[in-house]
Write a protein that holds these residues in place. Structure first.
Motif, PDB file in Angstrom:
ATOM      1  N   TRP A  95       0.853  -1.259   0.034  1.00  0.00           N
ATOM      2  CA  TRP A  95       0.137   0.116   0.057  1.00  0.00           C
ATOM      3  C   TRP A  95       0.857   1.189   0.092  1.00  0.00           C
ATOM      4  N   GLU A  96       1.995   1.288   0.719  1.00  0.00           N
ATOM      5  CA  GLU A  96       2.844   2.415   0.846  1.00  0.00           C
ATOM      6  C   GLU A  96       3.481   2.635  -0.707  1.00  0.00           C
ATOM      7  N   ARG A  97       3.642   1.650  -1.259  1.00  0.00           N
ATOM      8  CA  ARG A  97       4.409   1.696  -2.718  1.00  0.00           C
ATOM      9  C   ARG A  97       3.357   1.996  -3.657  1.00  0.00           C
ATOM     10  N   SER A  98       1.987   2.107  -3.228  1.00  0.00           N
ATOM     11  CA  SER A  98       0.816   2.031  -4.463  1.00  0.00           C
ATOM     12  C   SER A  98       0.358   3.516  -4.162  1.00  0.00           C
ATOM     13  N   LYS A  99       0.549   4.120  -3.196  1.00  0.00           N
ATOM     14  CA  LYS A  99      -0.093   5.455  -2.639  1.00  0.00           C
ATOM     15  C   LYS A  99      -0.031   6.666  -3.940  1.00  0.00           C
ATOM     16  N   SER A 100       1.164   6.764  -4.740  1.00  0.00           N
ATOM     17  CA  SER A 100       1.204   7.697  -5.514  1.00  0.00           C
ATOM     18  C   SER A 100       0.289   7.523  -6.962  1.00  0.00           C
ATOM     19  N   ASP A 101       0.334   6.023  -7.179  1.00  0.00           N
ATOM     20  CA  ASP A 101      -0.317   5.580  -8.232  1.00  0.00           C
ATOM     21  C   ASP A 101      -1.897   5.550  -7.970  1.00  0.00           C
ATOM     22  N   PHE A 102      -2.333   5.452  -6.539  1.00  0.00           N
ATOM     23  CA  PHE A 102      -3.610   5.451  -6.104  1.00  0.00           C
ATOM     24  C   PHE A 102      -4.123   6.880  -6.360  1.00  0.00           C
ATOM     25  N   ASN A 103      -3.323   7.794  -6.232  1.00  0.00           N
ATOM     26  CA  ASN A 103      -3.964   9.386  -6.372  1.00  0.00           C
ATOM     27  C   ASN A 103      -4.245   9.505  -7.961  1.00  0.00           C
ATOM     28  N   ALA A 104      -3.502   8.747  -8.881  1.00  0.00           N
ATOM     29  CA  ALA A 104      -3.774   9.005 -10.312  1.00  0.00           C
ATOM     30  C   ALA A 104      -4.804   7.931 -10.535  1.00  0.00           C
ATOM     31  N   TYR A 105      -4.967   6.918 -10.000  1.00  0.00           N
ATOM     32  CA  TYR A 105      -6.394   6.216 -10.219  1.00  0.00           C
ATOM     33  C   TYR A 105      -7.483   6.993  -9.618  1.00  0.00           C
ATOM     34  N   MET A 106      -7.366   7.666  -8.481  1.00  0.00           N
ATOM     35  CA  MET A 106      -8.402   8.570  -7.950  1.00  0.00           C
ATOM     36  C   MET A 106      -8.929   9.490  -9.115  1.00  0.00           C
ATOM     37  N   GLY A 107      -8.141   9.871  -9.915  1.00  0.00           N
ATOM     38  CA  GLY A 107      -8.420  11.074 -10.828  1.00  0.00           C
ATOM     39  C   GLY A 107      -9.227  10.506 -11.942  1.00  0.00           C
ATOM     40  N   SER A 108      -9.338   9.135 -11.877  1.00  0.00           N
ATOM     41  CA  SER A 108     -10.289   8.676 -13.198  1.00  0.00           C
ATOM     42  C   SER A 108     -11.708   8.192 -12.379  1.00  0.00           C
ATOM     43  N   VAL A 109     -11.643   7.631 -10.974  1.00  0.00           N
ATOM     44  CA  VAL A 109     -12.828   7.490 -10.095  1.00  0.00           C
ATOM     45  C   VAL A 109     -13.559   9.087  -9.821  1.00  0.00           C
ATOM     46  N   PHE A 110     -12.794  10.101  -9.780  1.00  0.00           N
ATOM     47  CA  PHE A 110     -13.529  11.293  -9.403  1.00  0.00           C
ATOM     48  C   PHE A 110     -14.096  11.787 -10.823  1.00  0.00           C
TER      49      PHE A 110
END
Length: 464
Positions: free
Chosen positions: A338-353
């Motif tokens: 999860w720590e390693r994925s956080k920056s990518d999760f922010n990009a993923y949330m762009g699509s979700v938003f």
């Protein structure tokens, strides 16, 4: 939903209450994916009304028949009814209908596809019981099922023996976004949106998140940790619903990795074009995958310019963060993953938003703009996150959506560029307004004073 009160489902309850208030027999079909809250809805609706709730199981058909008979006997308060020998379900239901007479009684048969699986004639037998007796009473018969494909092909389809008998049907979908905060008291709007990016509006998934724990802790413990409810849920659902899960897995992996065009998916999976087309159609019908076309596309353009994405947030998250990291997660390294994925999760949330703002209910509540068409627009490398058209009034609202904290200067740059892109859309004689939705936005008051339409998560708090 034991942790909290029954949440929302107002439209569904209105539908059920309207059917219950009629003087005729009612035959309803209620279906939707697992964990969506069908059983909770039906039990909540029936709680203060005369009803029998029967849950079909994996047991043999005769065992299910005996259990249904026991429940009907218990409802009637007649032990002798429970000892009568009934050859089949039609005889049992007709005898029950005879006993209740004109009384309004709700009979819920949950997980109906399991009965079909063990005894296909149950469809014709139920048709017989309805035609000969039940339709002449005031019974409210509800068939409920989690296998969307089985309910649509075996119960609702034209070839089904039950076709034409139902008086209503409802496919249960996710809890609306603005009710999700009720599952997570104390969570900020930002964290509610992030939870939505993982669970969607699936009640059973939302209940896995403990509002007393932080967002990151919940993700690690309840999604990424081996043994957690949401750790293998995606695999379980696909294997239960689909006959060839390996091929569907390959397609979903391809889409999750960014391959959104049909040809890209075919090349990535190595599957035949006709098979990919068939599998994508099934995934779309189940609500797992969606195909988008530019909102201004003609029918001819729509057939060629579609982009595929994973529509279901839980599946999107699982195929992006759980499946690719299975080796690490199996070794107990959930926190590290999860720590390693956080920056990518922010990009993923762009699509979700972006998808969240394009939900008609969310868009309308946020903007108040009445539209006839709503969606994304793109052409030759240019893209607009959201284009809403009011074709009657020839007005358009163009919006960019950013999961970012924007300064006033950044916001102005995005809005000016949006004006430029508007010239590429081909709405020369239309009235246009320009908007921006962001995680947080400086200078909202000043921007609004100049005629720009701007919103951030603070506005979600007011609209919720």
């Amino acid at each position: 939903m034991s942790r909290q009160k029954f949440i929302d489902r107002e439209r569904e309850l209105e539908f059920l209450e309207r059917a219950y208030s009629s003087d005729r027999a009612e035959f309803l079909v209620i279906y939707g994916r697992r964990r969506i809250g069908k059983t909770e809805l039906l039990l909540h609706f029936a709680r203060d009304k005369p009803h029998v709730y029967f849950l079909a199981t994996e047991r043999p058909y005769r065992d299910n028949l005996r259990e249904l008979q026991r429940l009907l006997s218990e409802f009637l308060g007649d032990r002798l009814f429970g000892k009568v020998t009934f050859e089949d379900v039609d005889e049992l239901l007709m005898a029950f209908a005879e006993r209740i007479g004109d009384e309004k009684v709700i009979l819920i048969i949950d997980e109906f596809p399991l009965l079909i699986e063990h005894h296909r004639p149950v469809l014709s037998l139920l048709q017989k019981a309805w035609d000969l007796k039940l339709s002449e009473t005031r019974i409210m018969l509800i068939l409920c099922g989690s296998s969307v494909s089985a309910m649509e092909s075996e119960v609702l389809a034209y070839k089904s023996p039950l076709y034409g008998r139902r008086t209503g049907q409802w496919r249960l979908t996710e809890i609306p976004f603005f009710h999700i905060g009720e599952f997570l008291p104390g969570y900020t709007v930002e964290n509610i949106v992030k939870v939505y990016g993982i669970t969607g509006g699936i009640p059973a998934y939302l209940l896995q998140f403990d509002p007393k724990k932080g967002f990151d802790e919940n993700v690690v413990e309840n999604v990424l940790s081996k043994g957690a409810f949401l750790y293998e849920e995606a695999e379980f659902l696909l294997r239960e619903e689909l006959r060839e899960p390996a091929n569907y897995f390959a397609i979903l992996q391809a889409i999750a990795s960014g391959r959104s065009r049909f040809g890209e998916i075919v090349n990535s999976t190595g599957l035949d074009k006709s098979l990919v087309s068939k599998y994508l159609a099934v995934l779309q019908r189940l609500g797992i995958v969606e195909r988008e076309v530019p909102v201004t596309a003609t029918l001819k353009e729509a057939s060629k310019r579609g982009l595929y994405s994973i529509a279901d947030n839980y599946f999107a998250f699982w195929f992006r963060y759980v499946l690719p990291n299975k080796g690490y997660l199996e070794a107990g390294l959930a926190e590290e993953v999860w720590e390693r994925s956080k920056s990518d999760f922010n990009a993923y949330m762009g699509s979700v938003f972006g998808k969240l703002i394009r939900i008609p209910e969310v868009f309308l509540r946020l903007t108040g703009f009445r539209f006839t068409k709503l969606g994304r627009w793109w052409r030759k490398g240019e893209e607009i996150d959201l284009l809403a058209l009011n074709e009657m009034g020839r007005r358009a609202l163009l919006i960019e959506v950013k999961w970012k904290e924007l300064s006033e200067r950044e916001a102005r740059g995005i809005l000016k560029d949006l004006e430029r892109k508007a010239g590429l859309v081909g709405l020369e004689d239309w009235g246009k307004n320009y908007g921006l939705v962001a995680k947080s936005l400086e200078g909202k008051k000043e921007l609004r004073a100049e005629g720009w339409l701007v919103w951030d998560l603070e506005d979600f708090k007011e609209k919720g």
